[in-house]
Scaffold this active site. Structure first.
Site, mmCIF file in Angstrom:
data_model
loop_
_atom_site.group_PDB
_atom_site.id
_atom_site.type_symbol
_atom_site.label_atom_id
_atom_site.label_comp_id
_atom_site.label_asym_id
_atom_site.label_seq_id
_atom_site.Cartn_x
_atom_site.Cartn_y
_atom_site.Cartn_z
ATOM 1 N N GLY A 151 0.838 -1.199 0.000
ATOM 2 C CA GLY A 151 0.000 0.000 0.000
ATOM 3 C C GLY A 151 0.874 1.250 0.000
ATOM 4 O O GLY A 151 2.103 1.173 0.072
ATOM 5 N N HIS B 169 -17.521 11.786 -13.292
ATOM 6 C CA HIS B 169 -17.368 11.887 -14.747
ATOM 7 C C HIS B 169 -16.206 12.781 -15.190
ATOM 8 O O HIS B 169 -15.975 13.849 -14.651
ATOM 9 C CB HIS B 169 -18.667 12.407 -15.372
#
Ligand SMILES: CC(C)(COP(=O)(O)OP(=O)(O)OC[C@H]1O[C@@H](n2cnc3c(N)ncnc32)[C@H](O)[C@@H]1OP(=O)(O)O)[C@@H](O)C(=O)NCCC(=O)NCCS
Length: 210
Positions: free
Chosen positions: A70, A140
């Site tokens: 990570g 978006h």
């Protein structure tokens, strides 16, 4: 026979392993880690050695590798591992948990992990070797640069542009159209309402550079 190596056996490896198993794409999965003795198991999958064993695994037919270390704040370790894996000739799959919602118009770069219930909406572009963690939402037309980690539940509203090597902390929000420069760190819970120039840390609501 599709064989995969997960490189790094910590907590993030477990999330990636879960998603990988749910994808049903790989027939054989092993793990490498310098600090876990060979022969140990993680969720029933074998740790086979440390990084030195990688060339040997390639010879044995493991053509795919995935960095499962990570990153919080700094992506250097992940970048170094990718360079090492690239020099050996591994291919990097996209690992996307089946519970994630990914628009057919979204583009995802190789080596990127998309966690459980993450959302990538229309015309989103996510770079290579990114982590889009559990429940993160990329709205978006937003763009996410290579190696950036969008942490648990973080939200990038529409048309955001997030640079390379960034870290967006858990539950942070970028309002629409925000640009975040390369190497930016956004603290957990922050609300970013103004551009971040890069190589800085911003925390708070509204976020301020500290
Ligand atoms: C922002 C962050 C990276 C800073 O870490 P750091 O560089 O070690 O900084 P420190 O913990 O020393 O904190 C520095 C200051 O910022 C404050 N601060 C740190 N994180 C904060 C946050 N998320 N929101 C508001 N203030 C924060 C600290 O209280 C401290 O304030 P002070 O100087 O007045 O005492 C870290 O606190 C953070 O938010 N990490 C995200 C964790 C996360 O999302 N984990 C998910 C993993 S998948």
């Amino acid at each position: 026979m599709k064989r995969l190596i997960l490189v790094g056996g910590g907590g993030h490896c477990k999330s990636v392993l879960d998603a990988t198993l749910a994808m049903h794409e790989f027939d054989d999965i092993v793990i490498t880690d310098p600090d876990i003795p060979a022969g140990n198991e993680i969720m029933g999958y074998k740790v086979v050695g440390s990084d030195e064993i990688l060339p040997e695994l390639k010879e044995k037919g493991y053509h795919y590798a995935f960095v499962t270390v990570g990153s919080i704040k700094n992506t250097l370790v992940r970048r170094e591992l990718v360079n090492k894996l690239e020099s050996i000739g591994f291919q990097f799959p996209v690992i996307c948990d089946p519970s994630a919602i990914v628009s057919p118009t979204a583009i995802i770069g190789k080596g990127t992990f998309i966690g459980k219930r993450a959302v990538l909406n229309s015309e989103v572009k996510v770079g290579e070797h990114c982590i889009i963690n559990t429940g993160a939402i990329i709205e978006h037309e937003s763009v996410v640069g290579d190696y950036t980690h969008v942490s648990i539940g973080a939200i990038a509203c529409g048309n955001c542009n997030i640079g390379k090597n960034c870290f967006l902390g858990a539950g942070s929000t970028l309002i629409q159209g925000i640009r975040v420069g390369d190497g930016s760190v956004v603290g957990a819970g922050a609300a970013v309402t103004q551009e971040l120039s890069g190589e800085c840390t911003a925390v708070g609501v509204p976020a301020h550079v500290c």
